[in-house]
Design an enzyme around this catalytic site. Structure first.
Site, PDB file in Angstrom:
ATOM      1  N   ASP A   1       0.882  -1.160   0.000  1.00 24.93           N
ATOM      2  CA  ASP A   1       0.000   0.000   0.000  1.00 24.93           C
ATOM      3  C   ASP A   1       0.922   1.212   0.000  1.00 24.93           C
ATOM      4  O   ASP A   1       1.578   1.497   0.996  1.00 24.93           O
ATOM      5  CB  ASP A   1      -0.897  -0.003   1.238  1.00 24.93           C
ATOM      6  N   HIS A   2       0.994   1.921  -1.139  1.00 27.59           N
ATOM      7  CA  HIS A   2       2.005   2.969  -1.267  1.00 27.59           C
ATOM      8  C   HIS A   2       1.814   4.094  -0.262  1.00 27.59           C
ATOM      9  O   HIS A   2       2.742   4.852   0.007  1.00 27.59           O
ATOM     10  CB  HIS A   2       2.027   3.526  -2.693  1.00 27.59           C
TER      11      HIS A   2
ATOM     12  N   HIS B   1      -6.146   1.995   2.287  1.00 25.27           N
ATOM     13  CA  HIS B   1      -5.467   3.207   2.747  1.00 25.27           C
ATOM     14  C   HIS B   1      -5.998   3.695   4.092  1.00 25.27           C
ATOM     15  O   HIS B   1      -5.243   3.902   5.051  1.00 25.27           O
ATOM     16  CB  HIS B   1      -5.663   4.349   1.735  1.00 25.27           C
TER      17      HIS B   1
END
Length: 511
Positions: A196-197, A259
């Site tokens: 998850d960037h 996120h």
């Protein structure tokens, strides 16, 4: 500038990654050229990439290795922040190889096996491989199954094999469970890195340091002192050219289970016993499991969905969602979500967590607001101070990363008047600004075997469990009033009402 300022270019700032080969499935796509290639270059520039490193790209596009290398150089010059070092570019170019093949064709994996053996021999990469699945989600399970069948996931003789899976991890709880089952049938959990960037952002990582390394904040990080928490993820862009995909997903699926649930868990978790990966993830998982399940009545009263209409962004007229390319003119897909959640544990009982995310909003900004309880009025009862503003701590995640603390102070003058003061800290002011795509830390962590910032199977499923009641009810009860907010605003009025019913307000940050 602080003496802790940015490292001198070329100076190593941490442990170098292990010798290894990175194999990118989907290497001809946008993610590779915009994020992955620049991230690898930045790691090499700061000597965090082993000199015994190689990259193999796999895609359907018919290209030779030389053509792929030329494309890579062009991508470097376009997307790397700052000038490209010629010597580093030349070295990087030599480490890159390409295979044209179909992901569903087992011969592709046999060819990969042969190239890996040659690269191991020529570049001394020690037989360590990690596979980055920059592909459509439908390929995740089949690619890992075929890698396993080719013997390319087996760990032996102290060699490691890992796979990085891009989001989305399923599109609901059942599909997430199925994907986890498919992956775990072929490999161990310790080999899976669900990326998850957002967790590559400095401020997200700094939540742990901020909370647990500072004695002044952790004692008040609980229901006795905190009134509520807000998490906002706003985007000014629309769906751009992704209308066909986005209309099958929507804002809830796209942002909340991954996120936003990660931000909640880091904000609310108990102190881990160490910073070992599973110690941290154990505490994150506890928070996700402690989120109070939403009943059908809760979905009706504690959630808001929206879809943007036409409006103005930065002085430019933009179309409504239903007029975007690839979007049906009667689409019922939400582009905005707001939710009120409760965490049922000792620390957070009675403290609401308000979440919102949307496209075509007034500002591109991601931040967490910790609002503290209001101070008692009794001391100021004979003054002109009518209302004391509550203290707020704001963790800014993007576009500028930093932390701000809002408190009251007396304004100069003969009578008691209070003004609001914001103390702002920005990472770039104190530590300098290093080129970053948000992926550098995550790729490096995979190379050294640190899974702390990657999601575990139980965390993924817990995140989907939170949103499942919303998905189910929204599917059964289509929206009647879409579009219900204009582009360039902060979302539908119902989102404001969600907080105003509790006597609270969203904190908005303009660009």
């Amino acid at each position: 500038m602080s003496q802790a300022a940015t490292a001198v270019e070329g100076e190593r700032v941490g442990r170098c990654g292990d010798p290894c080969v990175m194999v990118i499935f989907g290497a001809a796509g946008d993610l590779t050229r915009r994020k992955l290639i620049p991230s690898l270059y930045n790691l090499a520039k700061y000597k965090l990439l082993s000199r015994e490193f190689a990259m193999i790209g796999i895609a359907r596009n018919p290209m030779t290795t030389d053509e792929f290398r030329a494309k890579l150089v062009a991508d470097l010059k376009e997307f790397v922040d700052g000038p490209v070092d010629p010597d580093l570019q030349e070295w990087f170019e030599r480490q890159v190889f390409y295979i044209a093949g179909e992901f569903a064709d087992q011969s592709t994996y046999q060819q990969l096996k042969e190239v890996l053996q040659k690269v191991d021999k020529d570049l001394a990469t020690h037989g360590n491989y990690f596979y980055y699945l920059a592909t459509a989600p439908d390929f995740f399970g089949p690619i890992v199954q075929r890698l396993s069948a080719a013997g390319l996931m087996s760990e032996e003789n102290h060699q490691w094999r890992r796979v990085i899976v891009e989001k989305p991890f399923g599109r609901d709880l059942d599909s997430a469970r199925l994907l986890n089952q498919q992956l775990l049938k072929e490999v161990d959990e310790k080999q899976i890195y669900r990326i998850d960037h957002y967790l590559g952002k400095e401020t997200v990582q700094n939540i742990l340091a901020f909370r647990f390394a500072n004695g002044i904040f952790e004692p008040i990080w609980n229901r006795r002192y905190i009134d509520h928490v807000q998490i906002s993820v706003g985007e000014t862009v629309g769906v751009e050219q992704r209308g066909g995909y986005y209309d099958t997903a929507g804002a809830l699926r796209d942002m909340v289970p991954n996120h936003i649930m990660q931000l909640i868990s880091l904000t609310a978790m108990e102190p881990p016993i160490s910073f070992q990966a599973d110690a941290v993830r154990d505490e994150q998982a506890k928070i996700l499991h402690a989120v109070q399940p939403l009943s059908s009545e809760d979905v009706l009263t504690r959630t808001v969905r929206g879809q943007y209409g036409e409006g103005e962004i930065a002085g430019q007229h933009v179309p409504a969602y239903r007029s975007e390319p690839g979007v049906p003119p009667d689409s019922r897909t939400e582009t905005f979500v707001a939710v009120k959640l409760q965490v049922d544990n000792w620390r957070w009982a009675g403290v609401p967590f308000y979440l919102r995310t949307g496209k075509r909003m007034a500002s591109r900004s991601t931040y967490i607001v910790i609002q503290f309880r209001r101070a008692p009025f009794v001391l100021f009862r004979d003054t002109e101070v009518e209302k004391l503003m509550p203290n707020q701590l704001v963790l800014h995640i993007q576009p500028e990363e930093g932390i701000a603390l809002r408190f009251a102070a007396k304004t100069p003058g003969p009578i008691m008047r209070l003004g609001t003061v914001d103390m702002d800290f920005q990472y770039s002011d104190y530590f300098g600004k290093q080129p970053s795509t948000g992926y550098e830390r995550l790729l490096h962590d995979c190379m050294v075997g640190d899974a702390t910032l990657f999601q575990r199977a139980d965390m993924v499923e817990a995140g989907w469990s939170v949103v499942s009641p919303m998905l189910d009810l929204w599917k059964a009860l289509p929206p009647r009033n879409f579009p219900n907010y204009a582009s360039g605003t902060w979302g539908p009025k119902e989102a404001e009402d969600l907080l105003e019913r509790d006597g609270r307000h969203w904190r908005n940050f303009e660009q």
